[in-house]
Design an enzyme around this catalytic site. Structure first.
Site, mmCIF file in Angstrom:
data_model
loop_
_atom_site.group_PDB
_atom_site.id
_atom_site.type_symbol
_atom_site.label_atom_id
_atom_site.label_comp_id
_atom_site.label_asym_id
_atom_site.label_seq_id
_atom_site.Cartn_x
_atom_site.Cartn_y
_atom_site.Cartn_z
ATOM 1 N N PRO A 124 -4.861 2.016 8.711
ATOM 2 C CA PRO A 124 -4.476 1.877 7.302
ATOM 3 C C PRO A 124 -3.171 1.093 7.199
ATOM 4 O O PRO A 124 -2.288 1.235 8.050
ATOM 5 C CB PRO A 124 -4.271 3.322 6.830
ATOM 6 C CG PRO A 124 -4.874 4.186 7.885
ATOM 7 C CD PRO A 124 -4.813 3.420 9.164
ATOM 8 N N LYS A 125 -3.062 0.278 6.181
ATOM 9 C CA LYS A 125 -1.795 -0.407 5.910
ATOM 10 C C LYS A 125 -0.974 0.517 5.006
ATOM 11 O O LYS A 125 -1.092 0.493 3.785
ATOM 12 C CB LYS A 125 -2.038 -1.756 5.241
ATOM 13 C CG LYS A 125 -0.780 -2.614 5.118
ATOM 14 C CD LYS A 125 -1.105 -3.989 4.551
ATOM 15 C CE LYS A 125 0.133 -4.854 4.503
ATOM 16 N NZ LYS A 125 1.179 -4.298 3.618
ATOM 17 N N VAL A 126 -0.165 1.338 5.646
ATOM 18 C CA VAL A 126 0.605 2.347 4.923
ATOM 19 C C VAL A 126 1.660 1.656 4.059
ATOM 20 O O VAL A 126 2.367 0.754 4.514
ATOM 21 C CB VAL A 126 1.255 3.329 5.913
ATOM 22 C CG1 VAL A 126 2.072 4.376 5.163
ATOM 23 C CG2 VAL A 126 0.190 3.998 6.777
ATOM 24 N N GLY A 279 -4.260 -1.368 1.895
ATOM 25 C CA GLY A 279 -5.218 -2.159 2.643
ATOM 26 C C GLY A 279 -5.338 -1.641 4.061
ATOM 27 O O GLY A 279 -5.035 -0.472 4.348
#
Length: 561
Positions: A124-126, A279
């Site tokens: 996950p794009k944290v 994203g």
């Protein structure tokens, strides 16, 4: 409701050599607009990084930053000074540079990027604030904000107060440099439903303010890089988890192709997560030695962001629509944007009064999202152009009893009435949309809303813009309309009653309807005193009575003797 196109007021657009859609501004205005937006972004940027306060939503800031770059490219201006990253106030050098991550636009770009690459993982794009953690001899010795990727702020005192960040490590991590994201911890956050919540700004604010040590308890850490760590990704993830960085292992998946990346992306978008995301990041397990890491040169990883819930759109024109009831509505035409796979190129602002309160003019940047049933909605004005050229709205003389007959000033309400009478709520003329009505009216110059009944099949066939097959369909629909019930013809005349109320009245002829008293109308379902009065006004209107006589001459059921 139909657009008052003659009253539209807009801005022209042109395409630059780079393919970007550019405002057709004179050079002086382009320079002024670019300078103003650049200064506004710089001010927001300064407040964000110095005070930990977000004056604007993260997504809005990002999109306006991209808009600034677009405008600069349109005029061939250098974009290197665009304030999309924090100001360089910190002087603490990163042991290993932050490379940043390349953004992939869509599935096709992802397919192209993964082609030829192996040992791929997706995470996950944290959405948070990037940081470097330095461990020496098993202890956390330094914590540095991302800054410009080479040097940043010393955040060590604050980071030591965050319970979720291990202060000691062992084994290979006893002497290690880690890069990750400090984020606002969430419980069961579903990105698709809850959105970004300005999580990045909130996390940054907690780190920068001096009087909120207890708030740091709500921050977490997601490690996304261990420069010079174990070459084997599963081993790398396992050691991070044992050291207390468990989220990295839990939310890292091995993938083979773009389809698997897409599945993970969709799953994390709709699943409950402990953080906000924007994203996914795809990365190769094999990374170069840390000495070769440079800002903007991380070609072993890429991001595929989620489309924003709301898009910043540029207003290209202001138009006015007049509905069949005479209500004037303001519509903003937009440079098209994509929201949830829907192409949005106009948004309803509302009444003239509401438009004036919003103070929207061509060239402004507005935030648009999708409301229920995918209807575009205006959320806010995020940037106003210096030049405030606005159209003058049409006069307020339109009402529910105007424009049954055509005239120059009645053009749009008249077309709205034609569209209404052709709808399923009235005569149900299949295939008769606004474009068809406009074509017929433009050629044959209808006197009133029922003039089309007098058209011959040859006249319809010879109408410019109406194909042969379409003309035959129109002729058949007009022919069948003559057989419609008296109730449907009255609905087509826009009587201010619901169809259910009209049917309850039981009227089967115009003569019978004329005999009804106001008391009779009041007793009908969903009518009441006010609507009953409107029915009487409608029935006594000269244009309505003229139309009833014309329909009688056409032998429409219920109107003749």
């Amino acid at each position: 409701m139909r657009l008052w196109k003659s009253m539209a007021w807009g801005i022209l657009l042109w395409h630059s050599q780079s393919g970007a859609l550019c405002p057709a501004w004179p050079p002086a205005r382009a320079a002024e607009e670019i300078t103003r937006l650049q200064q506004q972004l710089a001010d927001w940027n300064d407040i964000y990084w110095k005070q930990g306060v977000s004056a604007v939503d993260d997504s809005v800031y990002d999109q306006l930053s991209a808009r600034l770059v677009q405008w600069q490219r349109c005029v061939g201006q250098d974009v290197s000074s665009t304030p999309v990253s924090p100001p360089l106030n910190g002087t603490t050098m990163h042991p290993v540079a932050h490379t940043g991550v390349r953004k992939l636009a869509d599935r096709q770009a992802v397919e192209q990027w993964v082609r030829g690459r192996s040992e791929l993982w997706v995470q996950p794009k944290v959405d948070g604030v990037a940081v470097t953690l330095v461990y020496q001899n098993g202890k956390l010795t330094r914590a540095i904000s991302r800054g410009n990727g080479l040097q940043g702020e010393d955040w060590t005192p604050k980071i030591r107060l965050i319970p979720s960040i291990p202060q000691t490590t062992q084994g290979a991590l006893a002497n290690a440099v880690l890069q990750g994201e400090i984020f606002l911890q969430r419980e069961g956050h579903i990105q698709q439903r809850m959105g970004g919540m300005n999580a990045r700004s909130k996390a940054a604010g907690m780190l920068m303010r001096q009087d909120n040590a207890s708030a740091l308890n709500s921050l977490g850490i997601f490690i996304w890089a261990w420069p010079d760590g174990p070459a084997n990704m599963p081993e790398r993830l396992s050691q991070l988890a044992k050291a207390g960085f468990s989220l990295t292992k839990k939310y890292s998946l091995a993938v083979k192709d773009a389809s698997e990346v897409e599945r993970a992306r969709q799953s994390w978008l709709t699943s409950a997560l402990p953080f906000v995301t924007d994203g996914v990041v795809i990365r190769m397990a094999k990374e170069p030695a840390s000495q070769y890491w440079r800002p903007g040169q991380g070609d072993w990883l890429a991001a595929w962001k989620y489309p924003p819930v709301a898009q910043v759109a540029q207003v290209s024109a202001i138009q006015f629509s007049v509905g069949k009831s005479g209500k004037i509505t303001v519509v903003a035409s937009l440079v098209p944007v994509i929201l949830d796979d829907k192409r949005v190129q106009r948004v309803n602002i509302g009444s003239v009064k509401r438009w004036e309160a919003w103070d929207i003019a061509p060239g402004d940047q507005i935030l648009v999202s999708l409301a229920g049933q995918g209807i575009p909605r205006l959320d806010e004005v995020v940037w106003r152009s210096r030049e405030r050229s606005k159209p003058v709205p049409p006069g307020s003389h339109f009402n529910s009893l105007t424009c049954f007959y055509a005239s120059a000033t009645c053009q749009e309400q008249f077309i709205s009435r034609l569209v209404w009478l052709g709808s399923r709520s009235a005569l149900g003329l299949d295939g008769m949309g606004e474009a068809s009505w406009r074509a017929l009216h433009q050629t044959h110059r209808f006197e009133h809303i029922f003039s089309w009944l007098a058209l011959t099949s040859a006249q319809i066939a010879n109408t410019p813009g109406v194909a042969k097959g379409k003309s035959e369909q129109i002729w058949r629909q007009f022919y069948l309309a003559r057989r419609q019930s008296f109730t449907r013809w009255i609905m087509a005349m826009d009587i201010p009653l619901t169809q259910a109320a009209l049917q309850a009245s039981g009227d089967r002829s115009w003569e019978q309807l004329l005999m009804r008293t106001e008391q009779h109308w009041r007793q009908l379902p969903a009518t009441g005193e006010r609507r009953a009065g409107r029915v009487i006004d409608w029935r006594n209107n000269p244009q309505i009575n003229a139309l009833s006589r014309w329909l009688a001459a056409q032998h429409i059921p219920g109107f003749g003797s």
